[in-house]
Design a protein around this motif. Structure first.
Motif, PDB file in Angstrom:
ATOM      1  N   ASP A  55       9.987  16.492  27.241  1.00 35.29           N
ATOM      2  CA  ASP A  55      11.104  15.615  27.664  1.00 35.29           C
ATOM      3  C   ASP A  55      11.042  15.429  29.174  1.00 35.29           C
ATOM      4  O   ASP A  55      11.840  16.001  29.934  1.00 35.29           O
ATOM      5  CB  ASP A  55      12.449  16.262  27.277  1.00 35.29           C
ATOM      6  CG  ASP A  55      12.720  16.141  25.792  1.00 35.29           C
ATOM      7  OD1 ASP A  55      12.275  15.154  25.170  1.00 35.29           O
ATOM      8  OD2 ASP A  55      13.378  17.048  25.246  1.00 35.29           O
ATOM      9  N   GLU A  56      10.104  14.650  29.625  1.00 32.82           N
ATOM     10  CA  GLU A  56       9.904  14.463  31.069  1.00 32.82           C
ATOM     11  C   GLU A  56       9.329  13.058  31.256  1.00 32.82           C
ATOM     12  O   GLU A  56       8.346  12.695  30.601  1.00 32.82           O
ATOM     13  CB  GLU A  56       8.953  15.567  31.557  1.00 32.82           C
ATOM     14  CG  GLU A  56       8.900  15.796  33.050  1.00 32.82           C
ATOM     15  CD  GLU A  56       7.974  14.806  33.701  1.00 32.82           C
ATOM     16  OE1 GLU A  56       8.412  14.112  34.631  1.00 32.82           O
ATOM     17  OE2 GLU A  56       6.805  14.720  33.257  1.00 32.82           O
ATOM     18  N   PRO A  57       9.945  12.206  32.121  1.00 27.36           N
ATOM     19  CA  PRO A  57       9.580  10.785  32.140  1.00 27.36           C
ATOM     20  C   PRO A  57       8.135  10.496  32.543  1.00 27.36           C
ATOM     21  O   PRO A  57       7.497   9.627  31.944  1.00 27.36           O
ATOM     22  CB  PRO A  57      10.563  10.163  33.132  1.00 27.36           C
ATOM     23  CG  PRO A  57      11.294  11.271  33.779  1.00 27.36           C
ATOM     24  CD  PRO A  57      11.084  12.518  32.999  1.00 27.36           C
ATOM     25  N   THR A  58       7.596  11.231  33.518  1.00 27.57           N
ATOM     26  CA  THR A  58       6.231  10.908  33.963  1.00 27.57           C
ATOM     27  C   THR A  58       5.218  11.221  32.870  1.00 27.57           C
ATOM     28  O   THR A  58       4.338  10.409  32.552  1.00 27.57           O
ATOM     29  CB  THR A  58       5.888  11.702  35.251  1.00 27.57           C
ATOM     30  OG1 THR A  58       6.989  11.571  36.126  1.00 27.57           O
ATOM     31  CG2 THR A  58       4.632  11.194  35.909  1.00 27.57           C
TER      32      THR A  58
ATOM     33  N   LYS B  47       5.441   8.749  30.105  1.00 29.64           N
ATOM     34  CA  LYS B  47       4.811   7.470  30.436  1.00 29.64           C
ATOM     35  C   LYS B  47       3.278   7.565  30.359  1.00 29.64           C
ATOM     36  O   LYS B  47       2.617   6.714  29.767  1.00 29.64           O
ATOM     37  CB  LYS B  47       5.244   7.033  31.833  1.00 29.64           C
ATOM     38  CG  LYS B  47       4.885   5.609  32.134  1.00 29.64           C
ATOM     39  CD  LYS B  47       5.644   5.101  33.341  1.00 29.64           C
ATOM     40  CE  LYS B  47       5.279   3.656  33.629  1.00 29.64           C
ATOM     41  NZ  LYS B  47       6.010   3.106  34.743  1.00 29.64           N
ATOM     42  N   THR B  48       2.720   8.626  30.960  1.00 32.07           N
ATOM     43  CA  THR B  48       1.257   8.782  30.968  1.00 32.07           C
ATOM     44  C   THR B  48       0.719   8.847  29.542  1.00 32.07           C
ATOM     45  O   THR B  48      -0.262   8.182  29.208  1.00 32.07           O
ATOM     46  CB  THR B  48       0.868  10.097  31.700  1.00 32.07           C
ATOM     47  OG1 THR B  48       1.640  10.156  32.898  1.00 32.07           O
ATOM     48  CG2 THR B  48      -0.594  10.189  32.003  1.00 32.07           C
ATOM     49  N   GLU B  49       1.356   9.664  28.722  1.00 36.23           N
ATOM     50  CA  GLU B  49       0.843   9.850  27.353  1.00 36.23           C
ATOM     51  C   GLU B  49       1.011   8.577  26.524  1.00 36.23           C
ATOM     52  O   GLU B  49       0.101   8.179  25.798  1.00 36.23           O
ATOM     53  CB  GLU B  49       1.563  11.020  26.663  1.00 36.23           C
ATOM     54  CG  GLU B  49       1.238  12.387  27.263  1.00 36.23           C
ATOM     55  CD  GLU B  49      -0.250  12.731  27.192  1.00 36.23           C
ATOM     56  OE1 GLU B  49      -0.929  12.280  26.249  1.00 36.23           O
ATOM     57  OE2 GLU B  49      -0.738  13.447  28.099  1.00 36.23           O
TER      58      GLU B  49
ATOM     59  N   CYS C 297      -1.717   6.134  24.524  1.00 34.56           N
ATOM     60  CA  CYS C 297      -1.584   5.845  23.087  1.00 34.56           C
ATOM     61  C   CYS C 297      -1.580   4.338  22.824  1.00 34.56           C
ATOM     62  O   CYS C 297      -2.085   3.879  21.807  1.00 34.56           O
ATOM     63  CB  CYS C 297      -0.317   6.477  22.527  1.00 34.56           C
ATOM     64  SG  CYS C 297      -0.447   8.261  22.410  1.00 34.56           S
ATOM     65  N   LEU C 298      -1.014   3.590  23.754  1.00 36.45           N
ATOM     66  CA  LEU C 298      -0.961   2.132  23.576  1.00 36.45           C
ATOM     67  C   LEU C 298      -2.365   1.516  23.602  1.00 36.45           C
ATOM     68  O   LEU C 298      -2.600   0.433  23.084  1.00 36.45           O
ATOM     69  CB  LEU C 298      -0.077   1.489  24.648  1.00 36.45           C
ATOM     70  CG  LEU C 298       1.425   1.691  24.449  1.00 36.45           C
ATOM     71  CD1 LEU C 298       2.197   1.316  25.708  1.00 36.45           C
ATOM     72  CD2 LEU C 298       1.931   0.880  23.255  1.00 36.45           C
ATOM     73  N   GLU C 299      -3.311   2.223  24.230  1.00 35.29           N
ATOM     74  CA  GLU C 299      -4.705   1.757  24.277  1.00 35.29           C
ATOM     75  C   GLU C 299      -5.449   2.128  23.006  1.00 35.29           C
ATOM     76  O   GLU C 299      -6.354   1.426  22.571  1.00 35.29           O
ATOM     77  CB  GLU C 299      -5.456   2.453  25.435  1.00 35.29           C
ATOM     78  CG  GLU C 299      -4.928   2.134  26.809  1.00 35.29           C
ATOM     79  CD  GLU C 299      -5.406   0.774  27.265  1.00 35.29           C
ATOM     80  OE1 GLU C 299      -6.609   0.504  27.114  1.00 35.29           O
ATOM     81  OE2 GLU C 299      -4.566  -0.031  27.732  1.00 35.29           O
ATOM     82  N   LYS C 300      -5.082   3.292  22.472  1.00 31.97           N
ATOM     83  CA  LYS C 300      -5.930   3.945  21.475  1.00 31.97           C
ATOM     84  C   LYS C 300      -5.499   3.694  20.028  1.00 31.97           C
ATOM     85  O   LYS C 300      -6.307   3.867  19.116  1.00 31.97           O
ATOM     86  CB  LYS C 300      -5.850   5.454  21.776  1.00 31.97           C
ATOM     87  CG  LYS C 300      -7.019   6.256  21.305  1.00 31.97           C
ATOM     88  CD  LYS C 300      -6.965   7.668  21.864  1.00 31.97           C
ATOM     89  CE  LYS C 300      -7.623   8.616  20.886  1.00 31.97           C
ATOM     90  NZ  LYS C 300      -7.302   9.998  21.133  1.00 31.97           N
TER      91      LYS C 300
ATOM     92  N   GLU D  28       9.937   0.513  27.486  1.00 34.83           N
ATOM     93  CA  GLU D  28      10.167  -0.810  28.062  1.00 34.83           C
ATOM     94  C   GLU D  28       9.422  -0.968  29.386  1.00 34.83           C
ATOM     95  O   GLU D  28       8.882  -2.036  29.680  1.00 34.83           O
ATOM     96  CB  GLU D  28      11.666  -1.092  28.154  1.00 34.83           C
ATOM     97  CG  GLU D  28      12.171  -1.460  26.748  1.00 34.83           C
ATOM     98  CD  GLU D  28      13.673  -1.600  26.596  1.00 34.83           C
ATOM     99  OE1 GLU D  28      14.255  -2.337  27.409  1.00 34.83           O
ATOM    100  OE2 GLU D  28      14.249  -0.991  25.675  1.00 34.83           O
ATOM    101  N   GLU D  29       9.318   0.119  30.161  1.00 42.14           N
ATOM    102  CA  GLU D  29       8.507   0.068  31.391  1.00 42.14           C
ATOM    103  C   GLU D  29       7.043  -0.222  31.071  1.00 42.14           C
ATOM    104  O   GLU D  29       6.337  -0.853  31.852  1.00 42.14           O
ATOM    105  CB  GLU D  29       8.579   1.414  32.129  1.00 42.14           C
ATOM    106  CG  GLU D  29       9.854   1.583  32.944  1.00 42.14           C
ATOM    107  CD  GLU D  29      10.021   3.023  33.433  1.00 42.14           C
ATOM    108  OE1 GLU D  29      11.177   3.437  33.592  1.00 42.14           O
ATOM    109  OE2 GLU D  29       8.997   3.739  33.625  1.00 42.14           O
TER     110      GLU D  29
END
Ligand code: AMP
Ligand code: MG
Length: 405
Positions: A222-225, A228-230, A234-237, A260-261
């Motif tokens: 539960d951590e925003p950075t 976002k990184t993970e 996943c959006l690529e893979k 959304e970011e």
């Protein structure tokens, strides 16, 4: 906030075609066929005998011949030997090809054989009996299995029969199941009293495995950075991201904001239902879909069955204007009262009565965190938002999560 029907409609308007791939037929069970399979020759390929006995010419029987000389014995798989005279016959076995000069088979029980002569013991003989005629089931190049259906054991049998050793099946989406939550530990670990094991991921993975998918699992703190990184990776893979947790109003629920970011367009957030109200659904411009379910185990489990599985079935079967899955209805076994203006997915035990009707007995459990109750029940019954009093013997749609019978 959308209704259940609106959520369903939005999700089903995002069905995708992931193409097809060849798979050895023995590994195709549970996949969706992507091509028509045709008969490589007539089925059956010859006039196939269906009883062990003798084969005669019916014309001889009509002219009162009742004793026949046996001129050959024909086994299944061997080339048939023709008779030359009306008073001749062949002994012939089930599965053998009928000689062209004969047209009727009389089973051993109805003949007496002595010294190479077969004598008929019955007058009850019909022309063409005990023969499965060439091409009776399907003709050469007929479609024996149409595209867009599930590969079942019967379909595997047909593929084997027509020599189709490689089947073109629908490609499956690449799926990742992501758990979120700092209170979660992996299964082999010993949780402190304020931690829980990551059960959702395995529950959802096994549901997908029943549909032949092999999802990857990932855990995000539960951590925003880190979220976002993970998620960016996943959006690529992957083609589909299924998440649980982190989408409610909590201080540590970062998932909607991060999605959304990352330019995942929110198609809805929150559905008028219980459980599963915080459900978030969105699509990235590269086509990746994100099903972000609430973390409560019963909510995530219900949403997966109610929304993801129909989307998967529609995506793989791709039959225009058809509705999936085929709806199943059950009769309530007792009255249910549910006042909030939400569709209520009650957990029920299903039972098929002697008349073949499906009866649903609600077993309430202790809310959407009570996953132990899932073991005592078989399905969710969908009780519509428009009503509050649901009466015994009324029929409602059910979403089974176990084999019913
Ligand atoms: P959340 O939606 O993140 O607020 O989580 C709601 C509840 O579900 C919390 O009690 C979580 O501990 C629980 N939960 C979230 N994810 C999981 C999971 N993967 N397995 C089991 N319980 C979970
Ligand atoms: Mg959480």
């Amino acid at each position: 906030m959308v209704t259940v029907a609106e959520a369903e409609q939005i999700i089903l308007s995002e069905v995708k075609d992931y193409g097809s791939e060849p798979v050895p037929f023995e590994q195709a069970l549970g996949r969706i066929l992507a091509e028509d399979i045709r008969a490589d020759r007539d089925l059956p390929p010859c006039n196939r005998v269906t009883m062990d006995g003798i084969a005669i010419s019916y014309a001889a029987f009509e002219t009162d011949v009742r004793s026949f000389s046996i001129i050959a014995t024909i086994a299944a798989g061997s080339k048939p030997t023709d008779i030359q005279e009306p008073n001749e016959c062949v002994e012939i076995m089930t599965g053998a090809a009928l000689p062209g000069t004969t047209d009727t088979v009389i089973r051993y029980e109805d003949v007496e054989i002595n010294d190479g002569i077969a004598k008929l013991l019955t007058e009850n003989i019909k022309k063409g009996q005990n023969i499965h005629t060439k091409g009776r089931d399907r003709k050469q190049s007929d479609v024996v299995a149409a595209a867009n259906q599930l590969v079942t054991p019967a379909l595997i049998s047909m593929a084997a029969s027509v020599g189709k050793s490689v089947l073109q099946v629908k490609k499956l989406p690449r799926v990742v199941i992501i758990s979120t939550g700092d209170e979660l530990v992996d299964v082999p670990e010993t949780p402190t009293p304020y931690q829980v094991r990551r059960s959702n991921s395995y529950a959802m993975k096994s549901v997908l495995q029943l549909c032949s998918l092999q999802p990857d699992l990932l855990h995000i703190p539960d951590e925003p950075t880190a979220t976002k990184t993970e998620l960016e990776k996943c959006l690529e893979k992957y083609d589909v991201i299924i998440m649980s947790g982190g989408i409610s109003m909590g201080k540590f629920d970062y998932v909607p904001q991060v999605l959304e970011e990352l330019k995942v367009k929110r198609l809805f957030h929150k559905v008028k239902q219980r459980p599963g109200k915080p459900f978030w659904f969105g699509a990235h411009e590269n086509g990746v879909l994100v099903f972000a379910f609430p973390g409560n185990p019963v909510s995530a489990f219900m949403c997966l069955h109610r929304y993801f599985l129909p989307w998967l079935e529609m995506s793989l079967k791709q039959i225009p204007n058809s509705r999936f899955p085929i709806p199943i209805f059950a009769m309530l076994n007792e009255d249910v009262m549910f006042a909030p203006e939400l569709t209520y997915f009650a957990q029920v035990k299903l039972k098929l009565c002697k008349q073949g009707h499906l009866h649903a007995t609600p077993i309430e459990g202790h809310g959407s965190g009570d996953f132990a109750n899932l073991l005592d029940t078989d399905a969710f019954i969908e009780l519509p938002m428009e009503k509050s009093n649901f009466k015994k013997d009324e029929l409602y749609r059910v979403w089974p999560f176990k084999q019913i019978i």
